[in-house]
Design a protein around this motif. Structure first.
Motif, short mmCIF file in Angstrom:
data_model
loop_
_atom_site.label_atom_id
_atom_site.label_comp_id
_atom_site.label_asym_id
_atom_site.label_seq_id
_atom_site.Cartn_x
_atom_site.Cartn_y
_atom_site.Cartn_z
N GLU A 29 53.44 -1.53 -31.69
CA GLU A 29 52.28 -2.36 -31.33
C GLU A 29 52.61 -3.28 -30.16
OE1 GLU A 29 49.39 -1.81 -32.32
OE2 GLU A 29 49.39 -1.11 -34.39
N ASN A 32 53.05 -1.27 -26.96
CA ASN A 32 51.76 -0.81 -26.49
C ASN A 32 51.03 -1.88 -25.69
OD1 ASN A 32 49.34 0.68 -26.39
ND2 ASN A 32 49.91 1.64 -28.33
N GLU A 123 49.68 6.31 -28.35
CA GLU A 123 48.74 6.23 -29.48
C GLU A 123 49.05 7.32 -30.51
OE1 GLU A 123 46.89 3.79 -30.12
OE2 GLU A 123 46.90 2.78 -28.18
N GLU A 126 51.80 6.15 -32.58
CA GLU A 126 51.37 5.15 -33.56
C GLU A 126 50.68 5.83 -34.74
OE1 GLU A 126 49.21 2.38 -30.85
OE2 GLU A 126 50.48 0.90 -31.85
N GLU A 156 43.84 3.29 -35.18
CA GLU A 156 44.76 4.02 -34.31
C GLU A 156 44.22 5.42 -34.01
OE1 GLU A 156 46.83 2.66 -32.68
OE2 GLU A 156 47.61 0.96 -33.79
N HIS A 159 41.84 4.90 -31.38
CA HIS A 159 42.53 4.64 -30.10
C HIS A 159 42.96 5.95 -29.45
CE1 HIS A 159 44.03 0.26 -30.97
NE2 HIS A 159 42.71 0.36 -30.94
FE LIG Z 1 47.00 1.73 -30.94
#
Ligand SMILES: [Fe+2]
Length: 172
Positions: A29, A32, A123, A126, A156, A159
């Motif tokens: 996180e 990112n 992403e 994640e 996520e 995302h």
């Molecule tokens: Fe994300």
């Protein structure tokens, strides 16, 4: 809050896995948010794309806060007593690795499509980590943990879809 042992692993192993994965998602996180920051300052993300990336960045910040909250709650819980220092170290190491990966991927003269594709990779990473974290969480009967993880996982997945859309729009 109580811990149950539904899996074949010992509760100590489950706890170690949980600490590791929480550290990793926390580091991802953070990396990112830094990645978006860096891509904006390199002028790789512009107008609508930049706005969308900033939205994702804001949500990553709120994920970070939610994770911190659940980690500090569980470190004070007498049943589970998560080791915050372990999680912190893993987060730091993961953030470093992810940032290094970004630099390697972007190289010296990155363009917008490379930036967007890297965001898709980030992403995707994640999503993978939260999926695994969600499985690990099932070994513990802790409502705050599973609800936090599952709500972040959903975002996520969104995302990743948004980044894929941006990468495809940029290419067409
Ligand atoms: Fe994300």
């Amino acid at each position: 809050m109580s811990k149950s042992s539904k899996s074949s692993k010992s509760s100590k192993e489950n706890q170690k896995n949980l600490e590791k994965k929480l550290g990793e998602v926390l580091g991802l996180e953070r990396a990112n948010q830094k990645a978006v920051e860096e891509m904006i300052s390199m002028k790789l993300l512009k107008s609508d794309t930049k706005d969308k990336a900033k939205e994702i960045q804001d949500e990553a910040n709120s994920h970070e806060e939610k994770l911190q909250k659940v980690i500090s709650q569980l470190s004070e819980d007498s049943d589970i007593k998560l080791n915050q220092d372990t999680i912190k170290d893993i987060a730091k190491e993961t953030e470093k690795k992810a940032t290094k990966m970004m630099k390697t991927y972007l190289g010296d003269e990155p363009d917008t499509s490379e930036a967007l594709e890297f965001l898709c990779l980030a992403e995707g990473g994640e999503v993978t980590h939260y999926e695994v974290l969600s499985s690990i969480s099932k070994n513990f009967e802790i409502k705050e943990l599973s609800s936090t993880v599952n709500s972040i996982l959903k975002e996520e997945q969104d995302h990743l879809q948004s980044c894929l859309n941006l990468a495809k729009e940029n290419a067409s």
